[in-house]
Each structure stands twice: as C-alpha cells, then as structure tokens.
Write a protein that holds these residues in place. Sequence first.
Motif, PDB file in Angstrom:
ATOM      1  N   ARG A  65      39.060  23.337 -20.060  1.00  0.00           N
ATOM      2  CA  ARG A  65      39.240  23.922 -18.737  1.00  0.00           C
ATOM      3  C   ARG A  65      40.066  25.201 -18.826  1.00  0.00           C
ATOM      4  N   PHE A  66      40.054  25.948 -17.749  1.00  0.00           N
ATOM      5  CA  PHE A  66      40.916  27.103 -17.582  1.00  0.00           C
ATOM      6  C   PHE A  66      42.059  26.698 -16.671  1.00  0.00           C
ATOM      7  N   TYR A  67      43.261  27.190 -16.963  1.00  0.00           N
ATOM      8  CA  TYR A  67      44.401  26.881 -16.100  1.00  0.00           C
ATOM      9  C   TYR A  67      45.246  28.133 -15.896  1.00  0.00           C
ATOM     10  N   CYS A  68      45.952  28.156 -14.787  1.00  0.00           N
ATOM     11  CA  CYS A  68      46.837  29.263 -14.459  1.00  0.00           C
ATOM     12  C   CYS A  68      48.230  28.939 -14.986  1.00  0.00           C
ATOM     13  N   PRO A  69      48.875  29.853 -15.712  1.00  0.00           N
ATOM     14  CA  PRO A  69      50.208  29.557 -16.253  1.00  0.00           C
ATOM     15  C   PRO A  69      51.320  29.605 -15.202  1.00  0.00           C
ATOM     16  N   THR A  70      51.056  30.170 -14.014  1.00  0.00           N
ATOM     17  CA  THR A  70      52.124  30.299 -13.018  1.00  0.00           C
ATOM     18  C   THR A  70      51.979  29.370 -11.815  1.00  0.00           C
ATOM     19  N   CYS A  71      50.780  28.940 -11.515  1.00  0.00           N
ATOM     20  CA  CYS A  71      50.597  28.030 -10.379  1.00  0.00           C
ATOM     21  C   CYS A  71      49.760  26.833 -10.844  1.00  0.00           C
ATOM     22  N   PRO A  72      49.600  25.815 -10.024  1.00  0.00           N
ATOM     23  CA  PRO A  72      48.884  24.606 -10.476  1.00  0.00           C
ATOM     24  C   PRO A  72      47.357  24.711 -10.453  1.00  0.00           C
ATOM     25  N   TYR A  73      46.772  25.893 -10.332  1.00  0.00           N
ATOM     26  CA  TYR A  73      45.313  26.032 -10.258  1.00  0.00           C
ATOM     27  C   TYR A  73      44.670  25.682 -11.601  1.00  0.00           C
ATOM     28  N   VAL A  74      43.597  24.885 -11.541  1.00  0.00           N
ATOM     29  CA  VAL A  74      42.834  24.483 -12.721  1.00  0.00           C
ATOM     30  C   VAL A  74      41.351  24.653 -12.404  1.00  0.00           C
ATOM     31  N   CYS A  75      40.613  25.192 -13.336  1.00  0.00           N
ATOM     32  CA  CYS A  75      39.177  25.396 -13.173  1.00  0.00           C
ATOM     33  C   CYS A  75      38.449  24.663 -14.294  1.00  0.00           C
ATOM     34  N   GLN A  76      37.638  23.689 -13.944  1.00  0.00           N
ATOM     35  CA  GLN A  76      36.883  22.936 -14.930  1.00  0.00           C
ATOM     36  C   GLN A  76      35.719  23.796 -15.449  1.00  0.00           C
ATOM     37  N   ILE A  77      35.391  23.657 -16.710  1.00  0.00           N
ATOM     38  CA  ILE A  77      34.298  24.406 -17.316  1.00  0.00           C
ATOM     39  C   ILE A  77      33.058  23.533 -17.310  1.00  0.00           C
ATOM     40  N   ASP A  78      31.972  24.041 -16.747  1.00  0.00           N
ATOM     41  CA  ASP A  78      30.708  23.310 -16.770  1.00  0.00           C
ATOM     42  C   ASP A  78      30.132  23.357 -18.168  1.00  0.00           C
ATOM     43  N   SER A  79      29.522  22.263 -18.571  1.00  0.00           N
ATOM     44  CA  SER A  79      28.949  22.208 -19.915  1.00  0.00           C
ATOM     45  C   SER A  79      27.601  22.916 -19.985  1.00  0.00           C
ATOM     46  N   LYS A  80      26.982  23.135 -18.838  1.00  0.00           N
ATOM     47  CA  LYS A  80      25.694  23.807 -18.821  1.00  0.00           C
ATOM     48  C   LYS A  80      25.902  25.305 -18.626  1.00  0.00           C
ATOM     49  N   VAL A  81      25.371  26.064 -19.547  1.00  0.00           N
ATOM     50  CA  VAL A  81      25.478  27.522 -19.475  1.00  0.00           C
ATOM     51  C   VAL A  81      24.071  28.092 -19.441  1.00  0.00           C
ATOM     52  N   LYS A  82      23.813  28.953 -18.498  1.00  0.00           N
ATOM     53  CA  LYS A  82      22.500  29.565 -18.389  1.00  0.00           C
ATOM     54  C   LYS A  82      22.527  30.907 -19.136  1.00  0.00           C
ATOM     55  N   ILE A  83      21.646  31.028 -20.110  1.00  0.00           N
ATOM     56  CA  ILE A  83      21.593  32.244 -20.919  1.00  0.00           C
ATOM     57  C   ILE A  83      20.326  33.008 -20.573  1.00  0.00           C
ATOM     58  N   LYS A  84      20.484  34.258 -20.220  1.00  0.00           N
ATOM     59  CA  LYS A  84      19.333  35.119 -19.950  1.00  0.00           C
ATOM     60  C   LYS A  84      19.022  35.883 -21.223  1.00  0.00           C
ATOM     61  N   ARG A  85      17.824  35.702 -21.699  1.00  0.00           N
ATOM     62  CA  ARG A  85      17.446  36.355 -22.948  1.00  0.00           C
ATOM     63  C   ARG A  85      16.689  37.659 -22.726  1.00  0.00           C
ATOM     64  N   HIS A  86      15.990  37.774 -21.622  1.00  0.00           N
ATOM     65  CA  HIS A  86      15.191  38.959 -21.355  1.00  0.00           C
ATOM     66  C   HIS A  86      15.769  39.695 -20.155  1.00  0.00           C
ATOM     67  N   MET A  87      16.320  40.838 -20.427  1.00  0.00           N
ATOM     68  CA  MET A  87      16.842  41.658 -19.345  1.00  0.00           C
ATOM     69  C   MET A  87      16.103  42.992 -19.372  1.00  0.00           C
ATOM     70  N   ARG A  88      15.674  43.412 -18.227  1.00  0.00           N
ATOM     71  CA  ARG A  88      14.971  44.680 -18.132  1.00  0.00           C
ATOM     72  C   ARG A  88      15.988  45.789 -17.911  1.00  0.00           C
ATOM     73  N   VAL A  89      15.910  46.801 -18.739  1.00  0.00           N
ATOM     74  CA  VAL A  89      16.812  47.933 -18.619  1.00  0.00           C
ATOM     75  C   VAL A  89      16.030  49.081 -18.003  1.00  0.00           C
ATOM     76  N   ALA A  90      16.540  49.592 -16.920  1.00  0.00           N
ATOM     77  CA  ALA A  90      15.869  50.704 -16.247  1.00  0.00           C
ATOM     78  C   ALA A  90      16.340  52.014 -16.868  1.00  0.00           C
TER      79      ALA A  90
END
Length: 110
Positions: free
Chosen positions: A23-48
């Motif tokens: 997870r990600f956590y804030c060193p100054t306040c009690p905020y915590v962000c859980q990391i999702d195990s699913k990551v969406k990867i885009k392989r084809h990006m069109r460059v204009a």
Amino acid sequence: MEFCPTCANMLLYELPYMERPARFYCPTCPYVCQIDSKVKIKRHMRVAKKPIDPIFSDKDQMPLNKTSGVSCPQCNHGEASFIQRQIRSADEPMTILYTCAGCKHTWAEN
C-alpha cells in the motif's frame, strides 16, 4: 507518484506484511491507499504527428549586410553577405553565417 489528498505530501510505498497487501501511506497524516493487484497496461498508443513549423522563416534568413573582407572558401569570391545568429547557449559568442555573393555558398564562422 501519488500524493495525499488531505495534506498533499508524497505517499510512500509500504511492502506487503503477513496478509496485508502492499500500500501507499502518508508519512504525516493517517491516509492509506491500498494498491489494486490488477493493472491495466496499454500496449498500443497512437501518436499524432504535428506539423513542424520552421524556427527561422525565409525572411529571417535573408542576409542584409554586405562585407568585402571575407573570401568564399569554395569559389574565392571577395564579397559575401552575413547574418549573426545565437545558435548555442547565451554565454557563447554569436555565430556569423556568410553567404557568398558569387556562388551562394553558405558557411559559418564562430
């Protein structure tokens, strides 16, 4: 990079421990962000492709000053027109671009 929505500090990464996921956590306040195990990867990006505008127009490149003290290295003509350009960084001297009046050969002098 993630930032805390409460205090805007950069979140730090905490490794998984026992059954708790990473997870990600804030060193100054009690905020915590859980990391999702699913990551969406885009392989084809069109460059204009954008059209490239010239830095100097034809009017800017027209040499207006004439000098007779310089000879062309190609045809040895004794007259040339010149223009000064700041090509390198500001603490470097300007570059003088010469154009021969006889054969229209262009050369640079630092």
